[in-house]
Structures are given as C-alpha cells and as structure tokens.
Design an enzyme around this catalytic site. Structure first.
Site, short mmCIF file in Angstrom:
data_model
loop_
_atom_site.label_atom_id
_atom_site.label_comp_id
_atom_site.label_asym_id
_atom_site.label_seq_id
_atom_site.Cartn_x
_atom_site.Cartn_y
_atom_site.Cartn_z
N LYS A 1 23.36 15.13 -31.61
CA LYS A 1 23.07 14.86 -33.03
C LYS A 1 23.68 15.97 -33.87
O LYS A 1 23.83 17.11 -33.42
CB LYS A 1 21.55 14.82 -33.27
CG LYS A 1 21.18 14.22 -34.62
CD LYS A 1 21.41 12.73 -34.66
CE LYS A 1 21.28 12.17 -36.08
NZ LYS A 1 22.42 12.55 -36.95
N LYS B 1 16.18 14.11 -37.13
CA LYS B 1 16.12 12.79 -36.50
C LYS B 1 15.96 12.86 -34.98
O LYS B 1 15.67 11.85 -34.33
CB LYS B 1 17.36 11.98 -36.86
CG LYS B 1 17.48 11.68 -38.36
CD LYS B 1 18.66 10.76 -38.65
CE LYS B 1 18.77 10.43 -40.12
NZ LYS B 1 19.52 11.42 -40.90
N SER C 1 23.55 8.19 -38.34
CA SER C 1 22.60 9.13 -38.96
C SER C 1 21.92 8.48 -40.16
O SER C 1 21.74 9.10 -41.20
CB SER C 1 23.31 10.43 -39.38
OG SER C 1 22.38 11.47 -39.56
N SER D 1 19.95 16.56 -40.67
CA SER D 1 19.67 15.37 -39.85
C SER D 1 19.31 15.68 -38.40
O SER D 1 19.02 14.75 -37.63
CB SER D 1 20.87 14.42 -39.88
OG SER D 1 20.90 13.72 -41.11
#
Length: 390
Positions: free
Chosen positions: A235, A76, A133, A73
């Site tokens: 993140k 992202k 997420s 992720s």
C-alpha cells in the site's frame, strides 16, 4: 529463571535492533570472531523507515521507526484488515452486493467511482481499496461492516490496541488528513506482517498493476510494482502533510521482506528508498533455522517427581534473521523455571531457550515436557536422591 514480559520485550528489542550494527560473535561454544555487516542505507530524505523480515518479525534496519506521522492512505491497511476479518467470520461475503450511500459517493480524493445506483460487490470494493486507493470504497466497506464510518473507526482503534500498534491512532477510514490521525513506520510494518500472515490472499490483489470498474481502468497507486518484479504489495499513501509513504513487500527466493518508508519528497524518492532497503536486506542477511519444534534440548530434574528426570523439547520452530555467514556465531541457552513438587502435564512449559548473537537476544521459545510426571512421595523422593548421588 524465566524472563518476565518486560524483560523479554527489552531483550528482544535489543536483539532485533542489533542486526543493523556490526555484530560480534557470542561467548561459549560460538566463535568469537566478529561478524561485520555494512550500515543500512541512510535515506536522508525519508522522515522514518523500517525494514522487517516477514518470517521472524526481526528488524533489519530502521530510522526513527517510532516517529508518529500522518499515514495518508496507509490508513487503509487497517480498513483492509477489518474487511478481511469480516470475510473470515462470515459477516461479509466476496460476491455480496453493497449499498452505496451518498456519503460514500461524495467522499473526496482518490476514488473507485462508485455510485448509489451502480452495483458493486465486496470483491470489487476491496480491489478498489487496495489498487485504486479508493476513499469511497473505504467508506462503503466501513458502513457495510459497522453501520457508519465513526463506528468503524472505533473498531480500527480497538484492533490497533490488540495488535500492539502503540504509535497509531485512527480518526477516519481512508487517511484523509485530520489532526489526530497518526502512525509510525514500525506500526505499519507490524500490521502489514499480520495482515499477510492471516490473509495472504491480499497479495493476489496488491500485486495487480491496474483495475477496471465502471468502465474506468485505473493504474495502481503503488509505483514500486512497475520495474521491480519481486515487489508484490502492499500500500502507498500521499497527502501534503504526510509526504509520500511507501509500504512495500517483496519476495525473493521464497523469502519475504517488508520495507516501510514515510515522508519522502516524491514517489521516485520513495521507490528508490524501499528498493535500496530491500536490496540491503536480501544481500546482507538471511533467515536461519536454529531448531525445530519437538527437538529435545535438555533435561528437567527434580527428585520430588516420578520420573525425576523429564526430557524437555522446543515448543516451536525457531528461526532468526542474521547477517550472512553468522550462523556459526549463534549461541543458545536453556533455562528452567522450578514448578515445585506437583503433577506436571505433558507439553507443560518448564523453561525457555534463548538464542543470541553477539550477546543480543534474537529469539526466546518455550521448552515443554515431553512426558507427564507426578509427585514421587517421601520414599520415592529419598530413592531419587540416592540414585542421583551414585
């Protein structure tokens, strides 16, 4: 003589890597006494890591920083980067309601739990993207900007090239495993730095420990936020192929660092790793301002010009990241490029100043003319040579 782009790149890479080593004082006016700095944490369970100073972009510590790995992720980050860009140029608006397609609704993995008939705004989707997420949020935002996830992926890869993320290739908008999806710890740090510089408001979202949408409250997927008050982003990601990936940023006493750890075996190992890196960076290094924009640091001389001596000034503020106690060991060098007998404009680049520590280049900044000059002509040039000989 000015460095060409490749020489400049090699010099800067050499300089920023040197911070993780024991540094010796440079020659010249700087003290020759050694400046010792302990080795960075080894973090044997991490496949790669990097610790970067936000202000200067210099690397404080690294391990296999260019190793290409699945990002999960962390993908992202680029999705968020393009979304914030669309908000900045007016393509999207924070309170704009977004249509939820069946494709977005049925996206697997972590989710914001959006539904085709349930209202959702860009603001809610961004919160869901960063905090929850949400893979579904990523698809919905991609469709809103580019019309389809595939078209958005093309934008992601084009932007990666512009940002110099040479170890990165995207194949989806959310990080679900695909064979040609990869990035590196260095690239994650670079996009994180650029994201925060251009769109610092992302920290207002990434620091939140939970988010509620559709009557569902979800805890942030960033476990480093819990128990570490200085960490406020950015993140995380996890898949079987990627392991546990942490992209964290912290601010202490006004100074921001970025720590990226990839491929650790657990969340707790990832958190311990980034905290160890951040503690190392804050404890042993500091940011130092060498000079400020506009300061005159030399004279450009050419008898063929009128005037024949031009003060040159630093074009930008020059900040470097150095081991604590090493400021007295910094050295600076001014060099000029010969522009010939032609009109020189005010603020025209006439050379550059190099800042070094222990023989390693840490920063290079342009030097600019503080006033204009024009050709002196034959008689003027002769008079200038006479003046300089007196």
């Amino acid at each position: 003589m000015a460095l060409d782009p490749q020489q400049r790149k090699r010099s800067l890479i050499s300089g920023i890597t040197a911070l993780s080593l024991a540094l010796a004082g440079s020659a010249g006016t700087a003290s020759a006494a050694p400046v010792l700095m302990p080795s960075a944490p080894p973090l044997p369970d991490a496949k790669s890591y990097i610790l970067m100073d936000f202000q200067t972009g210099q690397v404080i510590a690294e391990k296999n920083p260019n190793l290409q790995l699945p990002p999960a992720s962390l993908t992202k980050l680029m999705t968020a980067y393009l979304v914030y860009g669309a908000l900045a140029n007016g393509t999207l608006h924070w309170n704009q309601r977004i249509h939820v397609s069946r494709v977005a609704w049925h996206t697997g993995g972590s989710s914001l739990f959006i539904q085709p008939n349930l209202p959702v705004t860009v603001d809610q989707l961004i919160h869901g993207l960063i905090i929850d997420s949400g893979n579904d949020a990523a698809v919905a935002l991609a469709q809103a900007i580019a019309g389809s996830p595939a078209a958005f992926v093309n934008e992601m890869n084009a932007t990666a090239l512009k940002l110099g993320l040479h170890g990165t290739h995207y194949s989806d908008v959310n990080g679900l495993p695909t064979p040609d999806l990869h990035t590196s710890a260095r690239d994650v740090a670079l996009i994180s730095r650029d994201l925060i510089k251009k769109y610092p408001q992302i920290i207002n979202i990434s620091k939140l420990k939970s988010y509620r949408y559709n009557h569902i409250t979800q805890r942030s997927w960033n476990p480093a936020l819990f128990g570490h008050p200085s960490i406020d982003g950015l993140k995380t990601g996890h898949t079987h192929a990627a392991g546990y990936c942490m992209d964290t940023t912290a601010i202490r006493n006004g100074r921001r660092l970025i720590a990226v750890v990839m491929g650790t075996p657990s969340w707790s190992n990832g958190v311990n790793s980034v905290v160890a890196l951040l503690d190392y960076g804050y404890h042993f290094t500091t940011d130092h301002q060498v000079t400020t924009a506009g300061k005159v640091v030399g004279i450009y001389s050419d008898t063929g010009l009128n005037p024949d001596k031009l003060p040159v000034a630093v074009a930008n503020n020059v900040d470097v990241t150095i081991p604590k106690g090493a400021a007295d060991h910094l050295s600076t060098k001014v060099s000029y490029r010969h522009v010939g007998v032609k009109t020189i404009q005010k603020d025209q680049a006439l050379g550059e100043m190099t800042v070094s520590l222990g023989g390693k280049v840490l920063a290079i900044t342009p030097l600019v003319a503080t006033e204009a000059a024009k050709p002196a002509g034959t008689i003027g040039s002769l008079w200038n040579r006479v003046k300089q000989s007196l």
